[in-house]
Design a protein around this motif. Structure first.
Motif, PDB file in Angstrom:
ATOM      1  N   ASP A 187       0.713  -1.096  -0.116  1.00 47.15           N
ATOM      2  CA  ASP A 187       0.024   0.200   0.195  1.00 47.15           C
ATOM      3  C   ASP A 187       0.942   1.203   0.064  1.00 47.15           C
ATOM      4  O   ASP A 187       1.766   1.230   0.805  1.00 47.15           O
ATOM      5  N   GLY A 188       0.348   2.125  -0.786  1.00 47.04           N
ATOM      6  CA  GLY A 188       1.302   3.339  -0.968  1.00 47.04           C
ATOM      7  C   GLY A 188       2.798   3.318  -1.698  1.00 47.04           C
ATOM      8  O   GLY A 188       3.442   4.290  -1.741  1.00 47.04           O
ATOM      9  N   PHE A 189       2.761   2.131  -2.418  1.00 44.62           N
ATOM     10  CA  PHE A 189       3.928   1.922  -2.973  1.00 44.62           C
ATOM     11  C   PHE A 189       4.421   3.289  -3.942  1.00 44.62           C
ATOM     12  O   PHE A 189       5.623   3.443  -3.982  1.00 44.62           O
ATOM     13  N   VAL A 190       3.657   3.842  -4.834  1.00 46.50           N
ATOM     14  CA  VAL A 190       3.690   4.802  -5.461  1.00 46.50           C
ATOM     15  C   VAL A 190       4.412   6.106  -5.003  1.00 46.50           C
ATOM     16  O   VAL A 190       4.859   6.871  -5.621  1.00 46.50           O
ATOM     17  N   GLU A 191       3.950   6.339  -3.670  1.00 52.58           N
ATOM     18  CA  GLU A 191       4.356   7.308  -2.967  1.00 52.58           C
ATOM     19  C   GLU A 191       6.011   7.217  -2.316  1.00 52.58           C
ATOM     20  O   GLU A 191       6.398   8.154  -2.062  1.00 52.58           O
ATOM     21  N   ILE A 192       6.598   6.148  -2.319  1.00 52.77           N
ATOM     22  CA  ILE A 192       7.905   5.954  -1.664  1.00 52.77           C
ATOM     23  C   ILE A 192       8.871   6.846  -2.559  1.00 52.77           C
ATOM     24  O   ILE A 192       9.748   7.430  -1.813  1.00 52.77           O
ATOM     25  N   PRO A 193       9.100   6.619  -3.712  1.00 51.27           N
ATOM     26  CA  PRO A 193      10.185   7.538  -4.260  1.00 51.27           C
ATOM     27  C   PRO A 193      10.174   8.653  -3.794  1.00 51.27           C
ATOM     28  O   PRO A 193      11.118   9.660  -3.852  1.00 51.27           O
ATOM     29  N   GLY A 194       8.981   9.334  -3.977  1.00 53.63           N
ATOM     30  CA  GLY A 194       8.924  10.950  -3.722  1.00 53.63           C
ATOM     31  C   GLY A 194       9.103  11.176  -2.129  1.00 53.63           C
ATOM     32  O   GLY A 194       9.809  12.223  -1.894  1.00 53.63           O
ATOM     33  N   LYS A 195       8.945  10.351  -1.448  1.00 52.99           N
ATOM     34  CA  LYS A 195       9.140  10.554   0.084  1.00 52.99           C
ATOM     35  C   LYS A 195      10.628  10.456   0.212  1.00 52.99           C
ATOM     36  O   LYS A 195      11.310  11.031   0.960  1.00 52.99           O
ATOM     37  N   ILE A 196      11.374   9.394  -0.354  1.00 56.71           N
ATOM     38  CA  ILE A 196      12.755   9.347  -0.499  1.00 56.71           C
ATOM     39  C   ILE A 196      13.489  10.579  -0.911  1.00 56.71           C
ATOM     40  O   ILE A 196      14.289  11.102  -0.154  1.00 56.71           O
ATOM     41  N   LEU A 197      12.990  11.003  -2.234  1.00 58.88           N
ATOM     42  CA  LEU A 197      13.684  12.329  -2.798  1.00 58.88           C
ATOM     43  C   LEU A 197      13.472  13.410  -2.001  1.00 58.88           C
ATOM     44  O   LEU A 197      14.136  14.403  -2.247  1.00 58.88           O
ATOM     45  N   SER A 198      12.141  13.492  -1.269  1.00 63.97           N
ATOM     46  CA  SER A 198      12.030  14.772  -0.435  1.00 63.97           C
ATOM     47  C   SER A 198      12.665  14.708   1.047  1.00 63.97           C
ATOM     48  O   SER A 198      12.291  15.573   1.830  1.00 63.97           O
ATOM     49  N   SER A 199      13.404  13.506   1.381  1.00 62.19           N
ATOM     50  CA  SER A 199      13.883  13.263   2.847  1.00 62.19           C
ATOM     51  C   SER A 199      15.118  13.678   2.861  1.00 62.19           C
ATOM     52  O   SER A 199      15.824  14.002   2.114  1.00 62.19           O
ATOM     53  N   ALA A 200      15.782  13.710   4.225  1.00 61.73           N
ATOM     54  CA  ALA A 200      17.204  13.922   4.523  1.00 61.73           C
ATOM     55  C   ALA A 200      17.945  12.995   4.292  1.00 61.73           C
ATOM     56  O   ALA A 200      19.153  13.010   4.646  1.00 61.73           O
ATOM     57  N   LEU A 201      17.469  11.690   3.661  1.00 63.91           N
ATOM     58  CA  LEU A 201      18.454  10.811   3.215  1.00 63.91           C
ATOM     59  C   LEU A 201      19.191  11.360   2.068  1.00 63.91           C
ATOM     60  O   LEU A 201      20.333  10.395   1.708  1.00 63.91           O
ATOM     61  N   VAL A 202      18.944  12.145   1.541  1.00 61.42           N
ATOM     62  CA  VAL A 202      19.341  12.566   0.096  1.00 61.42           C
ATOM     63  C   VAL A 202      20.012  13.922   0.264  1.00 61.42           C
ATOM     64  O   VAL A 202      19.545  14.741   1.006  1.00 61.42           O
ATOM     65  N   LYS A 203      20.960  14.092  -0.474  1.00 61.82           N
ATOM     66  CA  LYS A 203      21.957  15.507  -0.374  1.00 61.82           C
ATOM     67  C   LYS A 203      22.347  15.566  -1.977  1.00 61.82           C
ATOM     68  O   LYS A 203      22.394  14.491  -2.642  1.00 61.82           O
ATOM     69  N   PRO A 204      22.908  16.691  -2.279  1.00 60.82           N
ATOM     70  CA  PRO A 204      23.470  16.943  -3.733  1.00 60.82           C
ATOM     71  C   PRO A 204      24.519  15.923  -3.878  1.00 60.82           C
ATOM     72  O   PRO A 204      25.371  15.601  -3.203  1.00 60.82           O
ATOM     73  N   GLY A 205      24.066  15.241  -5.037  1.00 60.35           N
ATOM     74  CA  GLY A 205      25.171  14.213  -5.515  1.00 60.35           C
ATOM     75  C   GLY A 205      24.552  12.802  -5.129  1.00 60.35           C
ATOM     76  O   GLY A 205      25.149  11.705  -5.720  1.00 60.35           O
ATOM     77  N   THR A 206      23.379  12.532  -4.583  1.00 61.66           N
ATOM     78  CA  THR A 206      23.088  11.229  -4.143  1.00 61.66           C
ATOM     79  C   THR A 206      22.232  10.690  -5.370  1.00 61.66           C
ATOM     80  O   THR A 206      21.767  11.496  -6.075  1.00 61.66           O
ATOM     81  N   VAL A 207      22.500   9.317  -5.251  1.00 65.39           N
ATOM     82  CA  VAL A 207      21.837   8.550  -6.616  1.00 65.39           C
ATOM     83  C   VAL A 207      20.818   7.749  -5.603  1.00 65.39           C
ATOM     84  O   VAL A 207      21.146   7.162  -4.894  1.00 65.39           O
TER      85      VAL A 207
END
Length: 178
Positions: free
Chosen positions: A124-144
């Protein structure tokens, strides 16, 4: 489970029959890592494996000399298998977070250089996971960021989308955070 390349390359581990994860196929894993090797130099990177399952992605990161690898997995059976393999490899630059991935994403203890997520396709909510990751503090400039998914999903409209790869029935969307 087979580790494909790197310092642990060709090592095999018997996956318990009671594991409920859907592991990324060797074929798909080998091909996506070939693509990633042309994007990043793994040596010295901090990697995150979300929905770790058998830990195969984590162990590929470790085998390719990532500085530190963190795996997040909720299921106790998978956790025990990941811990067993990490012990057998003598991996001292590895941590396993036992818990819910969505909570981990929202708490985001730090940013990583590379984030791989392979959520259950029927979650449930699979489609929202990429957006949650991309808008989280898990990523920074340069993150793949790499998201594994079925062919029914198209994440190309999300920010930082770079490319889509398909290997059999396994699809990957790759994002490069600028």
């Amino acid at each position: 489970m087979r580790i494909i390349r790197g310092k642990y390359g060709r090592r095999r581990f018997d996956v318990p029959t009671n594991i409920t994860a859907r592991p990324t196929t060797d074929f798909a894993r080998e091909n996506i890592f070939n693509v990633l090797e042309n994007i990043v130099d793994f040596e010295g990177l901090d990697a995150l494996d979300l929905f770790a399952g058998t830990g195969a992605i984590s162990f590929e990161f470790l085998s390719r000399e990532c500085r530190w690898v963190t795996a997040v997995e909720k299921a106790p059976t998978q956790q025990r298998f990941i811990e067993k393999v990490a012990r057998e490899l003598g991996a001292t630059n590895f941590s396993l977070v036992r818990g819910d991935v969505l909570r981990y994403i929202s708490a985001a203890p730090k940013a990583f250089d590379i984030v791989f997520a392979d959520p259950p396709y029927d979650m449930d909510g699979f489609v929202e996971i990429p957006g949650k990751i991309l808008s989280s503090a898990l990523v920074k400039p340069g993150t793949v960021v790499i998201i594994e998914h079925s062919k029914k999903h198209d994440f190309s409209a999300l920010p930082h989308f770079s490319e889509h790869r398909a290997y059999g029935s396994v699809n990957f969307s790759i994002f490069k955070v600028e």
